[in-house]
Design an enzyme around this catalytic site. Sequence first.
Site: not given
Ligand code: SPD
Length: 369
Positions: A173, A204, A223
């Site tokens: 992250e 990164d 994610d």
């Molecule tokens: N348009 C919003 C997309 C968000 C995707 N990531 C969300 C993180 C949740 N763990």
Amino acid sequence: MGEDAGRGLECQKTMDGKVSNGNSSEKAIPSCCLKAIASDPEAEAICHSTVVSGWFSESQSRTDKASKKAYFNNPMWPGEAHSLKVESILYKGKSEFQEILVFESSTYGKVLVLDGIIQLSEKDECAYQEMITHLPLCSIPSPKNVLVVGGGDGGVLREVSRHSSVEHIDICEIDKMVIDVSKKFFPELAVGFEDPRVHLHVGDATEFLRHAPEGKYDAVIVDSSDPVGPAQELVEKPFFETIAKALRPGGVLCNMAESMWLHTHLIEDMISVCSQTFKGSVNYAWASVPTYPSGVIGFLLCSTEGPPVDFKNPVNSIEKLEGAVKHKRELRFYNSEMHSAAFALPAFLRREVSALRDPSTPARRNGLS
Ligand code: SPD
């Protein structure tokens, strides 16, 4: 961490980029806010540039002081805005990478917002975190090594931890502040960090993946936030190439893939790049997430060359996985039926995204597989 939420009229400094001197410059306050403040003293507790008259709306990704089109003009969904009624702002801060906002909504519980875009709400986060995690992990036998890219709120980690076959979970992250804010305000998600199999890397992801040992992972879950700002690189070919290299033969990627109502071009590009990069299956799936733009979110599932992966007919049914359902938190969205249903695509999507057009065309691995 916490800067206090309630700042009264001081919030107008943020809203308009103008400092109030207590008299004439108050003309700069938008009339909708003046009305709200006059009619509702509690409005003083809900001041942020994205909150107007007590409603949060997804705005442009960064506060654009010069532009009057800051609302309803996010480049990812021009001409529309999605609003939630705000009870109170719990946190607002700025990291090296983005603006972070947490507010209590009237109907969706607490909400995490990055650069003006909703990342999750307590009420519907289950749909996104469960689907992005179990779609890939239930599609391969006994996943052991998993990498999560982004996911600083911990929700995906919470879901990966249901899989007892998993021995090692790396998470990369970029923004440590997202992790800290999540630990403070979203303990039901951040609990994911408490699993001893989790190894946190703050940095990164493109750099992390460049140094990842070849073939290390059974599954990679991306994610990310939307591909504007820090997540831009995460939908580009070099990034997918590093993921493919880090996966074992027959390993799987699940990547957040936006909305079929709003982003058919982006979906088309991602499928095209991934079909060139991943030599196994490539499939598009989706789920309903009411607080995301247009109320849906997509997932791109890919596998590398090797043991074939049939994403639509997963080898691990979650109901049979030991400990997955009887976890400390119940599954709220995902089950085997939702898994299969996620791959059913509407006619317009098949028409608009050429790679999804005709599932029987053998020349391309459409829709793909
Ligand atoms: N348009 C919003 C997309 C968000 C995707 N990531 C969300 C993180 C949740 N763990």
